[in-house]
Design a protein around this motif. Structure first.
Motif, mmCIF file in Angstrom:
data_model
loop_
_atom_site.group_PDB
_atom_site.id
_atom_site.type_symbol
_atom_site.label_atom_id
_atom_site.label_comp_id
_atom_site.label_asym_id
_atom_site.label_seq_id
_atom_site.Cartn_x
_atom_site.Cartn_y
_atom_site.Cartn_z
ATOM 1 N N UNK A 1 0.846 -1.194 0.000
ATOM 2 C CA UNK A 1 0.000 0.000 0.000
ATOM 3 C C UNK A 1 0.885 1.248 0.000
ATOM 4 N N UNK A 2 0.549 2.191 -0.892
ATOM 5 C CA UNK A 2 1.333 3.417 -0.979
ATOM 6 C C UNK A 2 1.163 4.245 0.286
ATOM 7 N N UNK A 3 2.257 4.907 0.677
ATOM 8 C CA UNK A 3 2.197 5.764 1.852
ATOM 9 C C UNK A 3 1.338 6.983 1.551
ATOM 10 N N UNK A 4 0.540 7.433 2.516
ATOM 11 C CA UNK A 4 -0.264 8.641 2.293
ATOM 12 C C UNK A 4 0.644 9.856 2.120
ATOM 13 N N UNK A 5 0.180 10.782 1.314
ATOM 14 C CA UNK A 5 0.966 11.976 1.007
ATOM 15 C C UNK A 5 0.250 13.222 1.495
ATOM 16 N N UNK A 6 0.974 14.321 1.401
ATOM 17 C CA UNK A 6 0.392 15.620 1.760
ATOM 18 C C UNK A 6 -0.821 15.906 0.874
ATOM 19 N N UNK A 7 -0.765 15.498 -0.411
ATOM 20 C CA UNK A 7 -1.890 15.722 -1.313
ATOM 21 C C UNK A 7 -3.115 14.923 -0.876
ATOM 22 N N UNK A 8 -2.897 13.725 -0.346
ATOM 23 C CA UNK A 8 -4.026 12.925 0.139
ATOM 24 C C UNK A 8 -4.748 13.636 1.277
ATOM 25 N N UNK A 9 -3.971 14.256 2.155
ATOM 26 C CA UNK A 9 -4.576 14.999 3.267
ATOM 27 C C UNK A 9 -5.338 16.205 2.732
ATOM 28 N N UNK A 10 -4.744 16.902 1.764
ATOM 29 C CA UNK A 10 -5.406 18.067 1.179
ATOM 30 C C UNK A 10 -6.733 17.664 0.525
ATOM 31 N N UNK A 11 -6.727 16.536 -0.196
ATOM 32 C CA UNK A 11 -7.954 16.068 -0.847
ATOM 33 C C UNK A 11 -9.019 15.707 0.185
ATOM 34 N N UNK A 12 -8.586 15.081 1.285
ATOM 35 C CA UNK A 12 -9.546 14.650 2.297
ATOM 36 C C UNK A 12 -10.216 15.832 2.988
ATOM 37 N N UNK A 13 -9.478 16.920 3.159
ATOM 38 C CA UNK A 13 -10.022 18.092 3.869
ATOM 39 C C UNK A 13 -10.660 19.079 2.908
ATOM 40 N N UNK B 1 -2.554 22.062 -1.047
ATOM 41 C CA UNK B 1 -1.335 21.475 -0.458
ATOM 42 C C UNK B 1 -0.642 22.474 0.462
ATOM 43 N N UNK B 2 -0.581 23.737 0.035
ATOM 44 C CA UNK B 2 0.110 24.745 0.846
ATOM 45 C C UNK B 2 -0.583 24.952 2.195
ATOM 46 N N UNK B 3 -1.921 24.814 2.211
ATOM 47 C CA UNK B 3 -2.640 24.957 3.477
ATOM 48 C C UNK B 3 -2.278 23.829 4.429
ATOM 49 N N UNK B 4 -2.171 22.613 3.908
ATOM 50 C CA UNK B 4 -1.756 21.481 4.742
ATOM 51 C C UNK B 4 -0.324 21.687 5.234
#
Length: 350
Positions: free
Chosen positions: A1-13, A17-20
Motif C-alpha cells: 500500500x502506498x504511503x499517504x501523502x500531503x496531497x491525500x490529506x489536502x484532498x480529504x479536507x 497542499x500549501x494549506x496542509x
C-alpha cells in the motif's frame, strides 16, 4: 500500500497542499479549527507530516551544527574535558533552538571526507582533529562556516577560531618543573605517533607529531627545557594508545621500571597525568603535571594548566550561530593559568 501523502490529506479536507503544509510549518497562518481538522485527517490517513530532510532543503538550513572528532564517538561522552566543552556548545545551541550532530572522523582520508560531505549540518565545530587542513578543505568545499579549536595558524582568514596558545601554556608548566631542578624528564601524549606502540618512541622533533594540539604542547614543553640546557634529544617521549588512565600507566611503566627513570613526567592531558600517578604510586617522589584542570585534578593534587572548557564550547558555538560582522573578531584566544598543586616538587635526593 502506498504511503499517504500531503496531497491525500489536502484532498480529504478539501484544501490546497500549501494549506496542509502551513498546518505543520506555519500554524499561525491558519485558524485553530482548520489546523485541528487537517491534523485529524492526517492521523486518520496515517500521514506522518512533511519529510524533514526535504523541508530543510527548501528552507536552506538544517537546524544543526556538527562537532568533528578524530576519536571514537564514545570519547565525547567519557573524556572529562570533552564533556565540559560539549556542555558549553550545547548550552549555546539550545539558546538558538539548534541541534548538535557528533561526527567521528575515520583516519582514512576518503572516509573522513565522506563523513564531512554527508553530514546534514549548517556549519562545523572542528574539535580534536589531527592533520586539520584536509578536513577544513572539505568543509570549505561545501561552502559551510566552520570554527576550529586547534592551532590558530590552521584557521584561514575567513574561518573562525577559539582556543588557547597551546605552546605558551605548555611552556609555563614545563618552566615550573624545570625551576624545581628537574632535568631527566619524560613527555607523555595520546597518539603522539598514531601507529606506535605504548611506551618510549623516537621523535626527531616535536614537529613530527601529526596532531596539532599534541604538537603544540610538546613544543612548549621542549622550549622550557631547552632554555635550561636540556636538548630535545635528552628528553624521553612516551606514546599512549588512548587518552585514558590505563593507557597512560601502560606507556609510562617501562621507563619507571628502568635503571634511570625520569624525575618528572609532563602529560598532555590530566587524564594521562592521573594514569601516571596511578602507575607511580603515592610515595614515588615523581613529579607529574597535566593539562586542562578537569574536576579530578584538584582531588588528586595535580599540577596542571587550566583552560576554560565550557567557555570554549560556548564561544565556539556562538561564532557559528552569531557570526561577527568583522571577520577579525572571529579569532578568539582564551587565557590559561598555571595551577600548582602537590604533584610537583623538587628533585628527590638520592
Amino acid at each position: 500500500m502506498a504511503k499517504p501523502t500531503l496531497q491525500d490529506v489536502a484532498n480529504a479536507v478539501g484544501v490546497s497542499r500549501s494549506t496542509v503544509s502551513n498546518a505543520y510549518s506555519r500554524p499561525d497562518q491558519l485558524s485553530a479549527a482548520l489546523r485541528a481538522k487537517i491534523l485529524d485527517a492526517a492521523r486518520r490517513l496515517g500521514y506522518p507530516g512533511p519529510d524533514p530532510t526535504a523541508r530543510s532543503l527548501r528552507r536552506g538550513f538544517v537546524g544543526a551544527i556538527g562537532v568533528l572528532f578524530t576519536s571514537e564517538l564514545s570519547y565525547a561522552f567519557t573524556d572529562p574535558f570533552a564533556v565540559r566543552f560539549l556542555a558549553g556548545v550545547g548550552e549555546m545551541a539550545q539558546r538558538h533552538g539548534t541541534s548538535l550532530l557528533l561526527v567521528p572522523l575515520p583516519r582514512d582520508r576518503e572516509r573522513a571526507r565522506a563523513a564531512v560531505d554527508n553530514a546534514a549540518v549548517d556549519g562545523f565545530c572542528v574539535y580534536c582533529v589531527g592533520d586539520e587542513e584536509h578536513v577544513l578543505g572539505a568543509i570549505r568545499d561545501r561552502g559551510l562556516p566552520l570554527v576550529t579549536t586547534a592551532a590558530p595558524d590552521a584557521a584561514g582568514p575567513a574561518d573562525r577560531f577559539v582556543g588557547i596558545d597551546e605552546r605558551a601554556a605548555a611552556r609555563s608548566v614545563a618552566a615550573h618543573v624545570a625551576g624545581l631542578g628537574h632535568r631527566r624528564v619524560a613527555l607523555l601524549g595520546d597518539g603522539v605517533l598514531p601507529d606506535a606502540p605504548p611506551g618510549p618512541l623516537r621523535l626527531a622533533d616535536p614537529g613530527e607529531a601529526p596532531h596539532p594540539t599534541t604538537r603544540g604542547r610538546l613544543t612548549g614543553f621542549a622550549d622550557a627545557f631547552v632554555a635550561v640546557g636540556v636538548p630535545w634529544s635528552a628528553i624521553t617521549v612516551l606514546n599512549a594508545t588512548g587518552n585514558s588512565r590505563a593507557a597512560a600507566a601502560a606507556a609510562v611503566a617501562p621507563v619507571l621500571a628502568g635503571n634511570d627513570p625520569p624525575t618528572a613526567v609532563l602529560a598532555c592531558s590530566d587524564v594521562l597525568a592521573l594514569g601516571v600517578l596511578d602507575a607511580a604510586g603515592p610515595d614515588s617522589g615523581l613529579s607529574v603535571t597535566g593539562f586542562d584542570d578537569v574536576a579530578e585534578a584538584a582531588a588528586a593534587g595535580l599540577t596542571t594548566v587550566r583552560q576554560p572548557a565550557e567557555e570554549k564550547g560556548r564561544l565556539a558555538a556562538a561564532l557559528l550561530l552569531e557570526p561577527p560582522a568583522d571577520p577579525a573578531d572571529g579569532h578568539l584566544l582564551l587565557p590559561t593559568d598555571l595551577v600548582v598543586r602537590t604533584s610537583t616538587g623538587p628533585v628527590p635526593r638520592s
